[in-house]
Design a protein around this motif. Sequence first.
Motif, mmCIF file in Angstrom:
data_model
loop_
_atom_site.group_PDB
_atom_site.id
_atom_site.type_symbol
_atom_site.label_atom_id
_atom_site.label_comp_id
_atom_site.label_asym_id
_atom_site.label_seq_id
_atom_site.Cartn_x
_atom_site.Cartn_y
_atom_site.Cartn_z
ATOM 1 N N VAL A 83 -6.069 2.313 8.653
ATOM 2 C CA VAL A 83 -6.625 1.988 7.346
ATOM 3 C C VAL A 83 -5.670 1.003 6.651
ATOM 4 O O VAL A 83 -6.051 -0.104 6.303
ATOM 5 C CB VAL A 83 -6.801 3.262 6.488
ATOM 6 N N ALA A 84 -4.410 1.379 6.523
ATOM 7 C CA ALA A 84 -3.438 0.510 5.862
ATOM 8 C C ALA A 84 -3.215 -0.736 6.728
ATOM 9 O O ALA A 84 -2.928 -0.628 7.922
ATOM 10 C CB ALA A 84 -2.129 1.242 5.652
ATOM 11 N N GLY A 85 -3.408 -1.892 6.142
ATOM 12 C CA GLY A 85 -3.192 -3.133 6.871
ATOM 13 C C GLY A 85 -4.323 -3.486 7.821
ATOM 14 O O GLY A 85 -4.394 -4.594 8.308
ATOM 15 N N GLN A 86 -5.168 -2.516 8.125
ATOM 16 C CA GLN A 86 -6.306 -2.730 9.023
ATOM 17 C C GLN A 86 -5.868 -3.307 10.372
ATOM 18 O O GLN A 86 -6.548 -4.182 10.934
ATOM 19 C CB GLN A 86 -7.311 -3.665 8.353
ATOM 20 N N GLU A 101 0.857 -1.190 0.000
ATOM 21 C CA GLU A 101 0.000 0.000 0.000
ATOM 22 C C GLU A 101 0.889 1.235 0.000
ATOM 23 O O GLU A 101 2.050 1.188 0.381
ATOM 24 C CB GLU A 101 -0.919 0.014 1.231
ATOM 25 N N TRP A 114 -0.881 -9.201 -6.317
ATOM 26 C CA TRP A 114 -1.533 -8.149 -5.516
ATOM 27 C C TRP A 114 -1.243 -6.799 -6.154
ATOM 28 O O TRP A 114 -0.098 -6.520 -6.521
ATOM 29 C CB TRP A 114 -0.977 -8.193 -4.090
ATOM 30 N N GLU A 115 -2.253 -5.973 -6.321
ATOM 31 C CA GLU A 115 -2.023 -4.643 -6.887
ATOM 32 C C GLU A 115 -1.938 -3.620 -5.761
ATOM 33 O O GLU A 115 -2.830 -3.540 -4.922
ATOM 34 C CB GLU A 115 -3.159 -4.281 -7.858
ATOM 35 N N ILE A 147 -2.284 -0.863 -3.244
ATOM 36 C CA ILE A 147 -3.414 0.005 -2.914
ATOM 37 C C ILE A 147 -2.872 1.421 -2.736
ATOM 38 O O ILE A 147 -1.930 1.625 -1.966
ATOM 39 C CB ILE A 147 -4.075 -0.447 -1.593
ATOM 40 N N THR A 148 -3.430 2.377 -3.440
ATOM 41 C CA THR A 148 -2.946 3.753 -3.359
ATOM 42 C C THR A 148 -3.984 4.651 -2.688
ATOM 43 O O THR A 148 -5.135 4.675 -3.105
ATOM 44 C CB THR A 148 -2.617 4.290 -4.760
ATOM 45 N N TRP A 149 -3.557 5.349 -1.630
ATOM 46 C CA TRP A 149 -4.442 6.252 -0.895
ATOM 47 C C TRP A 149 -4.116 7.689 -1.263
ATOM 48 O O TRP A 149 -2.976 8.125 -1.111
ATOM 49 C CB TRP A 149 -4.286 6.022 0.609
ATOM 50 N N GLU A 164 -8.529 10.797 0.213
ATOM 51 C CA GLU A 164 -8.963 9.619 0.979
ATOM 52 C C GLU A 164 -8.378 9.641 2.381
ATOM 53 O O GLU A 164 -9.025 9.250 3.348
ATOM 54 C CB GLU A 164 -8.549 8.351 0.235
ATOM 55 N N LYS A 187 -7.876 1.808 14.926
ATOM 56 C CA LYS A 187 -7.588 0.919 13.801
ATOM 57 C C LYS A 187 -7.047 1.689 12.606
ATOM 58 O O LYS A 187 -7.630 2.689 12.194
ATOM 59 C CB LYS A 187 -8.882 0.204 13.408
ATOM 60 N N ALA A 225 -9.387 4.204 10.290
ATOM 61 C CA ALA A 225 -10.464 3.351 9.772
ATOM 62 C C ALA A 225 -11.847 3.833 10.197
ATOM 63 O O ALA A 225 -12.773 3.887 9.389
ATOM 64 C CB ALA A 225 -10.245 1.908 10.222
ATOM 65 N N TRP A 226 -12.007 4.243 11.450
ATOM 66 C CA TRP A 226 -13.328 4.638 11.947
ATOM 67 C C TRP A 226 -13.532 6.155 11.918
ATOM 68 O O TRP A 226 -14.480 6.665 12.494
ATOM 69 C CB TRP A 226 -13.557 4.061 13.343
#
Lengths: 319, 319, 319, 319
Positions: free
Chosen positions: C254-257, C183, C285-286, C288-290, C294, C252, C300-301
């Motif tokens: 976002v990256a890796g959750q 990511e 795996w492609e 993930i770009t934030w 975003e 939590k 996450a929350w």
Amino acid sequence: MTEFKEPIRDIAYLAHIELLTPKPDESLAFFRELMGMEAIHSERQSVFLRGWGDESLYSLKLTEAKHAGLGHVGLRSFSPAALDRRAQAIERSGLGIGWSDGDYGHGKTYRCTDADGHAVELYYEAEKYVAPPSLKPSLKNLPQKYAARGASVTSLDHINLFSSNVDGDSAFWQEKLGFRLSEQAITDQGSKVTAWLHVTNKSYDLAISLDKTGTKGRFHHAAFKVESSEMVLRAADIFLDHGIFIEASPSKHVAGQTMFVYVYEPGGNRIEVCSGGFLILSPDWETITWTPQERKKGLAWGNPLPATFHTYGTPVINP
Amino acid sequence: MTEFKEPIRDIAYLAHIELLTPKPDESLAFFRELMGMEAIHSERQSVFLRGWGDESLYSLKLTEAKHAGLGHVGLRSFSPAALDRRAQAIERSGLGIGWSDGDYGHGKTYRCTDADGHAVELYYEAEKYVAPPSLKPSLKNLPQKYAARGASVTSLDHINLFSSNVDGDSAFWQEKLGFRLSEQAITDQGSKVTAWLHVTNKSYDLAISLDKTGTKGRFHHAAFKVESSEMVLRAADIFLDHGIFIEASPSKHVAGQTMFVYVYEPGGNRIEVCSGGFLILSPDWETITWTPQERKKGLAWGNPLPATFHTYGTPVINP
Amino acid sequence: MTEFKEPIRDIAYLAHIELLTPKPDESLAFFRELMGMEAIHSERQSVFLRGWGDESLYSLKLTEAKHAGLGHVGLRSFSPAALDRRAQAIERSGLGIGWSDGDYGHGKTYRCTDADGHAVELYYEAEKYVAPPSLKPSLKNLPQKYAARGASVTSLDHINLFSSNVDGDSAFWQEKLGFRLSEQAITDQGSKVTAWLHVTNKSYDLAISLDKTGTKGRFHHAAFKVESSEMVLRAADIFLDHGIFIEASPSKHVAGQTMFVYVYEPGGNRIEVCSGGFLILSPDWETITWTPQERKKGLAWGNPLPATFHTYGTPVINP
Amino acid sequence: MTEFKEPIRDIAYLAHIELLTPKPDESLAFFRELMGMEAIHSERQSVFLRGWGDESLYSLKLTEAKHAGLGHVGLRSFSPAALDRRAQAIERSGLGIGWSDGDYGHGKTYRCTDADGHAVELYYEAEKYVAPPSLKPSLKNLPQKYAARGASVTSLDHINLFSSNVDGDSAFWQEKLGFRLSEQAITDQGSKVTAWLHVTNKSYDLAISLDKTGTKGRFHHAAFKVESSEMVLRAADIFLDHGIFIEASPSKHVAGQTMFVYVYEPGGNRIEVCSGGFLILSPDWETITWTPQERKKGLAWGNPLPATFHTYGTPVINP
């Protein structure tokens, strides 16, 4: 040791709450699909819902209305005699409204308001929940199958009333209804900003917090309980995935030490999913008092609550 | 330190499994409603399902058949070249069957069997899962919304093949496919009773255990993973409430130290819901060997597995 | 499908990290008593510690120094040949420093730096941990008894380097060491703000994030893993009870959750206790770009990270 | 609805238990290091211990004796008047022993036995726990720092008395002390095999089960509570690692739906670490009755309890 005072123990527990919603369909979908509750009955503008572990026939009466907010709080007494004692005490206080034949699932009911105007109903006679075959649990000491849907909330845990008069409301619930003050947050002048009260062994069944807008009789939130802190986190994931506004992401309260997540249901009412907290068994528990200085530290782990927590309530008002 | 041996690293992971069921509707309802999986496609006698976290397009191909059991195991290689290398090695071993154009969601496929006759398919080209709007997650590093339904299984974790020839099968998976032997249970004579093999960093992706009935090529179980031991317990509650036979109630394995619950899905195949386990990162991990004496101690906490664990497999046979 | 590129797979895992501390005694007490790690050896100004589940002999070398910060990152290769291949590739890049006989617990070592100057050491030969009788586990597939002390961290999970040149560092770790970019967070111009890289099946073993102060070669944090989100919350309770500064309360990513809690150990280095996260098994795996847009959404929350997360690193500098 | 009967509500909670041990040092080490309790006082042959969350000054009085077993059960009343009422009722029943000045940490005490001879002590006046500086919690609504050691038990949850006369004992605790019968297991003839009784909102504070050896007045087990099912599993890992005999590995009870693990502490007394269970809030809860037929199903998930569960108690006898 503390001076002994014979407690009033006439109220058994917080049995249900009525919430008003201007978006009945969206609110119903929220409580059913995302909270995992069952709708067991509907009549007129109301739908009655329960968590899989609720002892009451229902813990939520969801009623269509022009504005979101509290309909009433439903309390169950320990006995018919206890109900009469509380009704008489309230009668004398001047806050009584009067008796009715009751509502769906419960009998003879006494209605009143607290000092700030929140509607309260007391009753003893209550119908027990009998699960339909599809929801019959395999272990009969549970009322219903575990609801493996959405946040799978167990039952109503507590409610929080928004008040312009925390001292007055807190006095009413203690003196007229026998709730005990487990914890309180006060101003430097000693008046209450938040009161946490319990009538069961749970550290609180009711919270009353100061509405900084000064509005009377609003509703702050209703909290439904899950079985672990992990399930609170899971609930937040579910709310996130379904576009529900998360006002306060999962964290831990100082008072009661409960894990929480706060969201607004589609009708606008603030809903909490909570877990944990402690029990109070001692007859001589001494109220824990939190000063403004101590409250500055924020939540249990030091993070803050959003400012809206002290101003947003239902009905929603425009400052 | 251990002698260095250049590893074969051509297989990326266990991508899916095909299970046969004589009760397609009941089996489908089990995987959908109780396991919480999504059915994403169906063609002919098969329905293709996935867990919310599966990287593969699907992890389960459920196919109607006269008897329960294994259809095939689907493995994905690291590259087209790696696929060819494995196909050639298997070809030479005499266990190869041949190439096909593939199946729903994946391309050019090489089919073979292991020593005991379990069907295996290898491929590289695979279609990625694209969630429909209703299942689009709010965080795009997950393939799909969290499935808040039933046991909410995340993904396929591992499979266990039932074998009349554990040594032979274990040699095939190591030598032809590059799996490494993380743990093994052996007889006093040193032959394998169970082999745990891994091709990813998980402590095992595949287990091969001795079929005491001596039958060839049967299936023992497929394990789907949940995110915590608590969710394994919750899965057991759900299975109990829905009348699913629990063969082994939640407890902890010695090998891999995974929490488990074992049930029979309506078609008769044994299914595990598991959590935990450890990763193996070291290039020189030394295989852990469990003697009959050590195995006598039972599971991690000393309780036994039911006897059927060593005799029941699919297809079901009559001793 | 994505174009296939043969991966470099010479590095097995992140084996250990050396942290510098100006308060060696307080730091040691933190890692031992509050994190629950074991000190297995000490020589000169260093103490070597491990989590109960670490595969490496030790995952933390704690060294007394004038200022907090990173000593070096220790990586283990898959083989002696893989070590030589990486050393040669780095040699050619001009970032090589040279060979040494190694350090406590490992042999022949090649030292270099990444583009921003973080010291990295590569080796293959490593001594295995043998638990003393008092720490011998009852199940021999674990290296050590479960440490029922403090946060009971299992093992080193990942590290985060603070960098003035995320693009350059990220290119170095990918091209010279074979890490893959799972990511990334980028600016509107497309340059990296944070890069998450993995060399195992974990979604990241290394993060590189932009040091907004522009300083070169600083350290952001080291993350030690626990077995559940509940244990992250428990860790926060323990840190709170022992006066450890909690920079970011449990929440939590976002990256890796992953669930996290961030604290500063007494020497000043930022330490994370984490759980969860997902595995990446697919060869294609492609990344993930934030985007900045975003990232505005926060964690996450939806809650934010403290501003210090982007400016505080070790050594501590005065802006 | 059920006929209303005014409840006796004079007993507040199960405050502590005295256990006898022939191996005082090993038992003390077990409760301190593996259970995570604090020893706060010792006098003569006794050491007084508490869990980090116990409301009582101590929940366990551990006393050296020739044989393992129950010393006495300590109950706290709601008020001095309630204490006198209970003492008088017991006096009349002929099971009274008499008044004493009390013991360490509590005042005036009335001693008696139940029908089978288990010693019980009642008191109201009790000293509160004040944590020493090293154990002062950061949040003052907890009595003590979280004990991050061993199983980290929170507090005494319930006890189980082994009895040759379950009907008689159960009648005593209900009629003389005001406990209510939440659940019961009966024979085909309707006599009680196990009675689960509660005096707080917990579904049980006391269990009385049939001693199949017919011995009078033995002790079955004491249960200490942890905060989650995950911590029960963790406790089992710790007991395993330290050579403590696990009689029943972690699983779930039907009655109360509590997660459990049962071990024998070094002195021989059976100890349970438990979590979960439900609260009973309704004044008209109807006793759940389990028939022999229903009990045949085993524990919640269908696995059995070991046979020793019905014959092993302390003092240990030779059949």
